[in-house]
Scaffold this motif. Sequence first.
Motif, PDB file in Angstrom:
ATOM      1  N   HIS A 259      31.765 -23.222  13.702  1.00  0.00           N
ATOM      2  CA  HIS A 259      31.937 -23.813  15.025  1.00  0.00           C
ATOM      3  C   HIS A 259      33.381 -23.668  15.488  1.00  0.00           C
ATOM      4  CE1 HIS A 259      28.330 -26.801  14.473  1.00  0.00           C
ATOM      5  NE2 HIS A 259      27.970 -25.533  14.465  1.00  0.00           N
ATOM      6  N   THR A 260      33.570 -23.353  16.761  1.00  0.00           N
ATOM      7  CA  THR A 260      34.903 -23.355  17.354  1.00  0.00           C
ATOM      8  C   THR A 260      35.150 -24.698  18.012  1.00  0.00           C
ATOM      9  OG1 THR A 260      34.866 -20.973  17.762  1.00  0.00           O
ATOM     10  CG2 THR A 260      36.397 -22.290  19.093  1.00  0.00           C
ATOM     11  N   LEU A 261      36.258 -25.324  17.654  1.00  0.00           N
ATOM     12  CA  LEU A 261      36.674 -26.582  18.268  1.00  0.00           C
ATOM     13  C   LEU A 261      37.773 -26.258  19.274  1.00  0.00           C
ATOM     14  CD1 LEU A 261      36.905 -28.816  15.058  1.00  0.00           C
ATOM     15  CD2 LEU A 261      34.930 -28.450  16.560  1.00  0.00           C
ATOM     16  N   ARG A 262      37.498 -26.489  20.552  1.00  0.00           N
ATOM     17  CA  ARG A 262      38.478 -26.191  21.588  1.00  0.00           C
ATOM     18  C   ARG A 262      39.507 -27.313  21.693  1.00  0.00           C
ATOM     19  NH1 ARG A 262      33.667 -24.612  24.796  1.00  0.00           N
ATOM     20  NH2 ARG A 262      33.579 -22.332  24.905  1.00  0.00           N
ATOM     21  N   PRO A 263      40.680 -27.018  22.250  1.00  0.00           N
ATOM     22  CA  PRO A 263      41.643 -28.089  22.535  1.00  0.00           C
ATOM     23  C   PRO A 263      40.995 -29.164  23.402  1.00  0.00           C
ATOM     24  CG  PRO A 263      42.664 -25.947  22.839  1.00  0.00           C
ATOM     25  CD  PRO A 263      41.198 -25.681  22.628  1.00  0.00           C
ATOM     26  N   GLY A 264      41.225 -30.402  23.040  1.00  0.00           N
ATOM     27  CA  GLY A 264      40.618 -31.518  23.749  1.00  0.00           C
ATOM     28  C   GLY A 264      39.387 -32.067  23.073  1.00  0.00           C
ATOM     29  N   THR A 265      38.830 -31.324  22.096  1.00  0.00           N
ATOM     30  CA  THR A 265      37.654 -31.804  21.378  1.00  0.00           C
ATOM     31  C   THR A 265      37.934 -33.177  20.772  1.00  0.00           C
ATOM     32  OG1 THR A 265      36.859 -29.591  20.859  1.00  0.00           O
ATOM     33  CG2 THR A 265      36.112 -31.367  19.422  1.00  0.00           C
TER      34      THR A 265
END
Length: 309
Positions: A259-265
């Motif tokens: 999974h990719t966790l984006r900034p702000g997650t």
Amino acid sequence: MGISHGANETVNGSVTAKQQFPIWKRWVRFQSDDGKIYGGEPVDSDVDVGTAIINKHEVAVRIVEGGSALDHDAQFTGETRVIQKLLSPVSQQEAGTVRCIGLNYKEHAAEMKLALPSTPTVFLKADTCIASAAEPIVLPSNVECDEADYEVELAIIIGKLCKDVSVADAQSYVLGYATANDVTARQHQDRTSQWSYAKGMDGFCPLGPCIVSTESIPNPADLNLRTSLNGKTMQNGYADDMIFSVPEIVSHLSKPQGHTLRPGTVIITGTPCGIGVSQNPPRFLQPGDKLRISISHGLGTQVCEITRD
């Protein structure tokens, strides 16, 4: 190897180093008296923003350019504004779907008479769950009077693009920490093996009042999590009781599942013992209740009254 957007950048042929930490130590997002939305750092470094707001005390904030906690290189503008309406420290759009870890405190597992998990239990809350730490929790008409429950939780805010991150490197992807409440409709939760509906109603994840930078909290295990209901302490635990630590959670969410966790997650990390359903007799949230959810080290207090839709 993890994806990192915190490396040095080349500008006009020269290399410039990015700041290791944001300019702020504590971040709030709010609407001021001019109707505009701002972000920045409270002038009083010791003020509990949530408690001050509910007591109608003025909270002055040093404004940071851009208005987003995710702009790692933003600087103070020199302007000071007063909070008129407190907002969640990251917006629903910045956060996206909230990642949640269930059954992550040893004493909570004991009170529920459940075995300790060998791997983190992951579920999701919709972005529409995210709400301010100073607005009412509205129980919708499909939530009965004997099922709405509170869960104080430590929220992790991801600061840069995060994928395939090791436990050793995971901490460097964390922007900071915030107070969260994983509000839950227990009867709906018991009807299915999937928790997202019972925990995913509008406003069921009050967040804030602040994000505290990881620079100020080198060891999140030291944090104290508390819940009081109408003045009575219901939960009082420390994050060192977590089964899976902050780095283990971030690594698990980013690496084994791809999974990719984006900034702000936003990642909420489980609750200590003392939830309403475990009381004898059970104590569920009722309209008019005064709920206080707080975490130490400046993360602050949520001051949400319970109302009915």
